[in-house]
Design an enzyme around this catalytic site. Structure first.
Site, PDB file in Angstrom:
ATOM      1  N   ASP A 407      16.570  35.947 -38.050  1.00 62.25           N
ATOM      2  CA  ASP A 407      17.754  36.550 -37.429  1.00 62.25           C
ATOM      3  C   ASP A 407      18.971  36.323 -38.342  1.00 62.25           C
ATOM      4  OD1 ASP A 407      19.396  37.697 -35.489  1.00 62.25           O
ATOM      5  OD2 ASP A 407      19.497  35.880 -34.256  1.00 62.25           O
ATOM      6  N   GLU A 410      22.112  39.198 -42.258  1.00 65.03           N
ATOM      7  CA  GLU A 410      22.884  40.277 -42.925  1.00 65.03           C
ATOM      8  C   GLU A 410      23.612  39.749 -44.161  1.00 65.03           C
ATOM      9  OE1 GLU A 410      22.922  39.668 -39.549  1.00 65.03           O
ATOM     10  OE2 GLU A 410      21.395  41.216 -39.317  1.00 65.03           O
ATOM     11  N   ASP A 481      20.434  43.860 -31.538  1.00 65.47           N
ATOM     12  CA  ASP A 481      20.963  43.691 -30.181  1.00 65.47           C
ATOM     13  C   ASP A 481      21.275  45.011 -29.490  1.00 65.47           C
ATOM     14  OD1 ASP A 481      20.722  41.056 -30.746  1.00 65.47           O
ATOM     15  OD2 ASP A 481      22.855  40.700 -31.048  1.00 65.47           O
TER      16      ASP A 481
HETATM   17  O1  MIG Z   1      24.357  36.333 -31.934  1.00 67.31           O
HETATM   18  O2  MIG Z   1      19.520  33.742 -31.456  1.00 67.31           O
HETATM   19  O3  MIG Z   1      19.810  39.622 -32.451  1.00 67.31           O
HETATM   20  O4  MIG Z   1      17.834  38.602 -30.769  1.00 67.31           O
HETATM   21  O5  MIG Z   1      18.446  36.303 -29.302  1.00 67.31           O
HETATM   22  C1  MIG Z   1      23.246  35.964 -31.233  1.00 67.31           C
HETATM   23  C2  MIG Z   1      20.247  34.361 -30.457  1.00 67.31           C
HETATM   24  C3  MIG Z   1      22.182  35.487 -32.196  1.00 67.31           C
HETATM   25  C4  MIG Z   1      21.033  37.588 -32.250  1.00 67.31           C
HETATM   26  C5  MIG Z   1      19.702  38.239 -32.182  1.00 67.31           C
HETATM   27  C6  MIG Z   1      19.095  38.005 -30.833  1.00 67.31           C
HETATM   28  C7  MIG Z   1      18.963  36.518 -30.590  1.00 67.31           C
HETATM   29  C8  MIG Z   1      20.342  35.855 -30.681  1.00 67.31           C
HETATM   30  N1  MIG Z   1      20.932  36.150 -31.980  1.00 67.31           N
END
Ligand code: MIG
Length: 765
Positions: A407, A410, A481
């Site tokens: 996650d 980026e 998201d």
């Molecule tokens: O800003 O890890 O897209 O799937 O549950 C939140 C928490 C950070 C973003 C991910 C989402 C995940 C969440 N993460």
């Protein structure tokens, strides 16, 4: 803008034609008959591709002729002409010009005054006046009725004409809408379809770039960027499928995954403790919902430190994961790139000692804020850092973790954006964030892939949010998201089919929606569609309505069960598509334009898709509607539920009560099925069922151990099934895997019979 000026001379050098312009040098490189690279080394003399890793050029015959100031180059598939100012035309072998540079006047909107911008910003408008000048700028003519497909996860409908997009990987937690120019992924590959042809353009440049697809002016579309090289590939072909095949020839195909990764996966940002996960697993079995994996979001970690477990919440992770595994559940853990800056934390200390983190131009480690608070960022563009990260994956696999979910790569930062001049090391070449941003997720996934491969020997299961062209070799992707909104259910189809056209075949959206509260009806419709996504994961955000199957009424739980059982029975079909996809680059989820591009109805059809070529899915995506407007392309089709035969090129309304997703099977298909299972591997599969739709069918079926790389050494079986005029035959055309089916069940509309399998059999049905 870089200028070229007069074309003075051309030299042929191996597979390249060097173009000497008055003000710059450029070149054409013949990659194959159908692929031509256009290159001008503003930054460096050679490609520095992150997407293309192999030497892709093959010896190709071509002719090159320079006369009257014009270069004409021809291969078996493409005719290229280059004129002054590097104006290039690409034509097919009949001389139809398909892709043509234009230097006509631009019509950029007048910029807003600073005062006007300030005024608008007071009310919260975000104003970005159009930028009118790029150093590297390519502008192509539009010949009337033209459609544009591709560019990754962008949110507009499938046909991208009239939109503008920015390639700059962006964490977008606001409600996703088609107004956004950028999202998590950079896949700068575009397919252009028009009446007399189709072609592809892949712009292999990792810097921030912009695609303006007729938003500025109907007569042209353009690509612009300020840095790097002009480095693009023109791809010729007869069909959308050909173009996708050639693009994945360059950037790689999605490899065959482990079989369990095709099962249902349950996740939620909000499972905190070992007990939370155990309860989820227990309920799956209690409610008879097939499920193969549970996901651990950030709360399993100690203070969000990667490669740790919180010992209060997870007192004995290894044992707990083993218990889950005994019950048929794989465990997938999230890993963010950001490393907590805390002395004494082993990952931080090692990274600091070895110089593994991104630095400021002054040479200090660059800090920002993410979940762990004060955070530093591994420089994944450095091979040594990737090796280090890969070694750290062992912490997870030693605890029994089977897959890694990447996650925030980026990379996402909470305290302003990472500045462009942050220093990164592009495998020894000094580089910066401006150049490496769009491949940060790609390189992180690559490191994760290598780690899982090294420590498990299995086909790695990686999920990523950010990626670049070529990431499909290392990772699956989810679309980030989304929200529990009907608009997002609908959007999943163009978004995922587009990812498929861009090589990212193994992808999915958060089923039932991530943020916002889902409803029983929305969840039901989302599952009916989502069981056909290659990646089938239900995920939701902290604080939203729970959306595990048992959180809904009995009718909706039944719908989860019915459609997940359907998916599990169709697993051999999914798996066969992956097997073929590794060779062809073709996606599982195909927009209808993939195979039926001569049919204009398919050009802008966002509401249905095919899974492979045999199954067409036409889901209901509107609240309260118990019907669907279905379009079937040419050929005959069978309604999966009623077995009614329907001829194609036909639009009609299909009734669809809450538990019905309209599904159609193409005439002359064979659909292979497994028995229902609670999880993959629950049963020894000795029997394969073959559903026959037509009198003249052929099907190839692949089978192996479903987990490691032995199939690449020939350890697999390939079966060829045919059914013609009442005679069924089965043949083992590759015999390399000891475990064979004992019986086959053949099901036609009239009959169902089960027979013992023999390597080469023929029977009258
Ligand atoms: O800003 O890890 O897209 O799937 O549950 C939140 C928490 C950070 C973003 C991910 C989402 C995940 C969440 N993460």
């Amino acid at each position: 803008m870089f200028e070229f000026g007069k074309l003075l001379s051309c030299d042929v050098c191996d597979n390249k034609v060097l173009l000497n312009f008055a003000e710059n040098k450029a070149r054409l490189e013949i990659i194959r008959d159908d692929i031509i690279n256009v290159f001008c080394g503003f930054e460096c003399d050679e490609h520095n591709s992150k997407a293309i890793e192999n030497d892709v050029a093959v010896p190709t015959q071509f002719t090159a002729d320079f006369s009257d100031g014009v270069l004409t180059l021809k291969t078996k598939c493409v005719a290229v002409t280059v004129k002054d100012n590097m104006l290039i035309d690409f034509a097919d072998t009949n001389g139809n010009i398909l892709c043509s540079d234009t230097d006509c006047e631009r019509t950029v909107e007048p910029s807003l005054s600073e005062d006007a911008i300030k005024l608008m910003e007071q009310e919260g408008h975000i104003v970005t006046p159009p930028k009118s000048d790029y150093n590297i700028f390519v502008r192509k003519k539009v010949f009337g009725d033209e459609h544009f497909y591709g560019l990754g996860d962008k949110l507009s409908p499938m046909d991208k004409k009239y939109y503008q997009f920015t390639c700059w990987n962006t964490d977008e937690p606001r409600t996703h809408t088609e107004a956004y120019e950028a999202l998590y992924k950079t896949l700068p590959f575009l397919i252009t379809l028009k009446d007399n042809g189709v072609y592809g353009l892949f712009f292999d440049n990792t810097y921030r770039s912009v695609f303006n697809l007729c938003k500025e002016n109907e007569n042209y579309f353009w690509y612009g960027t300020d840095n790097g090289n002009l480095d693009y590939y023109y791809i010729a072909g007869q069909s959308v499928a050909d173009i996708v095949g050639a693009y994945t020839y360059l950037t790689g195909t999605t490899p065959l995954p482990q079989l369990w990764t095709l099962g249902y996966q349950q996740s939620r940002w909000g499972y905190i403790t070992q007990k939370d996960i155990e309860d989820v697993a227990e309920n799956m079995r209690k409610y008879n919902i097939p499920c193969d994996a549970v996901h651990l979001d950030i709360d399993y970690m100690d203070a969000y430190k990667v490669f740790t477990f919180n010992s209060t919440r997870w007192p004995n992770p290894k044992k707990a994961i083993e218990k889950l595994s005994d019950n048929g559940f794989k465990t997938v853990t999230i890993i963010d790139p950001g490393v907590k800056a805390e002395d004494g934390y082993y990952i931080y200390d090692e990274g600091v000692k070895n110089g593994y983190f991104c630095t400021t131009p002054e040479g200090e480690n660059y800090h920002n804020v993410v979940w762990p608070g004060d955070t530093v960022f591994p420089d994944f563009s450095n091979g040594k850092v990737r090796d280090w990260w890969a070694n750290n994956i062992k912490f997870l696999t030693d605890n029994g973790v089977s897959g890694v979910w990447n996650d925030m790569n980026e990379p996402s930062t909470f305290n302003g954006f990472m500045p462009d001049d942050i220093v990164m090391n592009d495998d020894g070449k000094k580089s910066d964030h401006a150049k490496m941003h769009n491949v940060y997720g790609h390189n992180m996934s690559r490191a994760t892939y290598e780690g899982l491969k090294k420590h498990t020997g299995k086909r790695p299961f990686v999920i990523t949010r950010a990626c670049y062209s070529g990431s499909q070799k290392y990772t699956t992707a989810w679309t980030g998201d989304n929200q529990s909104l009907w608009a997002h259910l609908k959007m999943a189809i163009p978004q995922l089919t587009t990812l498929g056209l861009n090589g990212m075949s193994f992808a999915g959206t958060d089923l039932c929606g991530f943020s916002c509260d889902t409803t029983p009806e929305l969840a039901a419709r989302w599952m009916e569609l989502g069981v056909f996504f290659p990646l089938c994961r239900n995920h939701s955000a902290n604080g939203t309505k729970h959306q595990e199957p048992w959180c809904f009424n009995d009718e909706v739980v039944g719908i989860f069960r019915k459609y997940l059982n359907l998916r599990y029975t169709l697993l051999p079909y999914f798996y066969d598509l992956f097997y073929q996809g590794e060779k062809t680059g073709f996606p599982l989820m195909r927009p209808l334009v993939f195979r039926y591009s001569s049919d204009p109805v398919t050009h802008t059809l966002n509401s249905e898709f095919t899974l492979g070529d045999s199954i067409l899915i036409a889901p209901v995506t509107n609240q309260g509607e118990n019907f669907k407007t279905v379009y079937l392309p040419e050929g005959n089709w069978y309604d999966y539920w009623t077995k009614e035969k329907i001829s194609g090129k036909n639009m009609f309304i299909r009734s669809a009560e809450l538990d019905v997703c309209p599904i159609y099977i193409k005439e002359n298909s064979i659909i292979p099925k497994f028995p229902e299972q609670a999880y993959i591997g629950e049963k020894e599969i000795d029997n394969l069922k073959l559903e026959i739709y037509g009198d003249n069918c052929e099907y190839e079926h692949f089978s192996d151990n479903g987990s490691d790389f032995k199939y690449r050494d020939g350890e697999y079986n390939l079966y060829k099934f045919t059914y013609k005029d009442g005679v069924f035959s089965a043949k083992l055309i590759h015999d390399g895997y000891a475990k064979k089916y004992k019986t086959l069940t053949i099901k036609t509309f009239e009959k169902e019979i089960t027979v013992d399998f023999a390597d080469n059999m023929k029977i009258n049905i």
